[in-house]
Scaffold this motif. Sequence first.
Motif, mmCIF file in Angstrom:
data_model
loop_
_atom_site.group_PDB
_atom_site.id
_atom_site.type_symbol
_atom_site.label_atom_id
_atom_site.label_comp_id
_atom_site.label_asym_id
_atom_site.label_seq_id
_atom_site.Cartn_x
_atom_site.Cartn_y
_atom_site.Cartn_z
ATOM 1 N N SER A 189 10.196 -0.631 7.778
ATOM 2 C CA SER A 189 11.476 -0.580 8.489
ATOM 3 C C SER A 189 12.544 -1.501 7.898
ATOM 4 C CB SER A 189 11.272 -0.898 9.972
ATOM 5 O OG SER A 189 10.774 -2.214 10.126
ATOM 6 N N GLN A 190 12.140 -2.492 7.121
ATOM 7 C CA GLN A 190 13.110 -3.405 6.520
ATOM 8 C C GLN A 190 13.880 -2.784 5.353
ATOM 9 O OE1 GLN A 190 11.190 -6.731 4.307
ATOM 10 N NE2 GLN A 190 9.293 -5.693 4.887
ATOM 11 N N TRP A 191 13.425 -1.613 4.876
ATOM 12 C CA TRP A 191 14.082 -0.966 3.751
ATOM 13 C C TRP A 191 14.749 0.331 4.183
ATOM 14 C CZ3 TRP A 191 8.849 -2.645 2.777
ATOM 15 C CH2 TRP A 191 8.788 -3.837 2.058
ATOM 16 N N PRO A 192 15.860 0.691 3.526
ATOM 17 C CA PRO A 192 16.528 1.954 3.855
ATOM 18 C C PRO A 192 15.593 3.151 3.666
ATOM 19 C CG PRO A 192 17.831 0.664 2.282
ATOM 20 C CD PRO A 192 16.507 -0.029 2.429
ATOM 21 N N GLN A 193 15.816 4.184 4.443
ATOM 22 C CA GLN A 193 14.980 5.380 4.396
ATOM 23 C C GLN A 193 14.995 6.034 3.021
ATOM 24 O OE1 GLN A 193 12.973 6.379 6.937
ATOM 25 N NE2 GLN A 193 12.176 8.032 5.679
ATOM 26 N N ASP A 194 16.098 5.915 2.287
ATOM 27 C CA ASP A 194 16.209 6.623 1.006
ATOM 28 C C ASP A 194 15.865 5.763 -0.213
ATOM 29 O OD1 ASP A 194 18.440 4.982 1.160
ATOM 30 O OD2 ASP A 194 19.809 6.493 0.377
ATOM 31 N N ILE A 195 15.372 4.531 -0.004
ATOM 32 C CA ILE A 195 15.029 3.678 -1.144
ATOM 33 C C ILE A 195 13.780 4.237 -1.843
ATOM 34 C CG2 ILE A 195 13.515 2.061 0.094
ATOM 35 C CD1 ILE A 195 16.075 0.878 -2.430
ATOM 36 N N LEU A 196 13.726 4.088 -3.145
ATOM 37 C CA LEU A 196 12.566 4.502 -3.927
ATOM 38 C C LEU A 196 11.529 3.388 -3.905
ATOM 39 C CD1 LEU A 196 11.062 6.302 -6.014
ATOM 40 C CD2 LEU A 196 12.374 5.098 -7.782
ATOM 41 N N PHE A 197 10.286 3.727 -3.635
ATOM 42 C CA PHE A 197 9.172 2.799 -3.740
ATOM 43 C C PHE A 197 8.412 3.102 -5.024
ATOM 44 C CE2 PHE A 197 10.046 2.717 0.746
ATOM 45 C CZ PHE A 197 9.854 1.387 1.083
ATOM 46 N N VAL A 198 7.963 2.055 -5.705
ATOM 47 C CA VAL A 198 7.120 2.186 -6.890
ATOM 48 C C VAL A 198 5.840 1.416 -6.595
ATOM 49 C CG1 VAL A 198 6.875 1.690 -9.355
ATOM 50 C CG2 VAL A 198 9.102 2.397 -8.440
ATOM 51 N N THR A 199 4.713 2.101 -6.641
ATOM 52 C CA THR A 199 3.430 1.470 -6.329
ATOM 53 C C THR A 199 2.664 1.147 -7.603
ATOM 54 O OG1 THR A 199 2.244 3.579 -6.160
ATOM 55 C CG2 THR A 199 3.242 2.715 -4.138
ATOM 56 N N TYR A 200 1.890 0.061 -7.540
ATOM 57 C CA TYR A 200 0.957 -0.227 -8.626
ATOM 58 C C TYR A 200 -0.275 -0.915 -8.066
ATOM 59 C CZ TYR A 200 2.202 -5.219 -8.854
ATOM 60 O OH TYR A 200 2.392 -6.542 -8.566
ATOM 61 N N CYS A 201 -1.343 -0.853 -8.848
ATOM 62 C CA CYS A 201 -2.600 -1.518 -8.481
ATOM 63 C C CYS A 201 -3.140 -2.201 -9.736
ATOM 64 C CB CYS A 201 -3.580 -0.540 -7.860
ATOM 65 S SG CYS A 201 -4.036 0.844 -8.919
#
Length: 132
Positions: free
Chosen positions: A77-89
């Motif tokens: 919820s702290q980020w805008p709905q349209d922001i891109l997320f980039v995941t890594y492991c």
Amino acid sequence: MQNPVIAIPAASSEDALAHFSKAFEFETDCWDTHEGLKISPEQFVLLDVRSKALYDQGHVPGAVSLPHGKIVESKLSQWPQDILFVTYCAGPHCNGAARGAVRLAKLGRKVKLMAGGITGWLDEGFELAKTE
């Protein structure tokens, strides 16, 4: 003995172009992520989806710790709905980044996976940050 490389015929050039071009919509790499963090880090959120303990031992500078099993709407919820997320492991031997990407997509969020993870980041010669 048949050569295993050519045992299955290659796709047509048209199919290969469509396949490999489409992959860029789902993945980015460590180099591009590094450059993106330097140029305009506010345009995406880099999520380290490993455990908090592994994050603390070493993570990509600028990454946020959010283990894939804890990706829920209230944490986003702290980020805008349209922001891109980039995941890594951890790296190519780990499917945590894909698990995180699935969870984000199910929540209606834009997402890409950083191919290579921590292993790829280090292979590029980039440093890790540690939590004190």
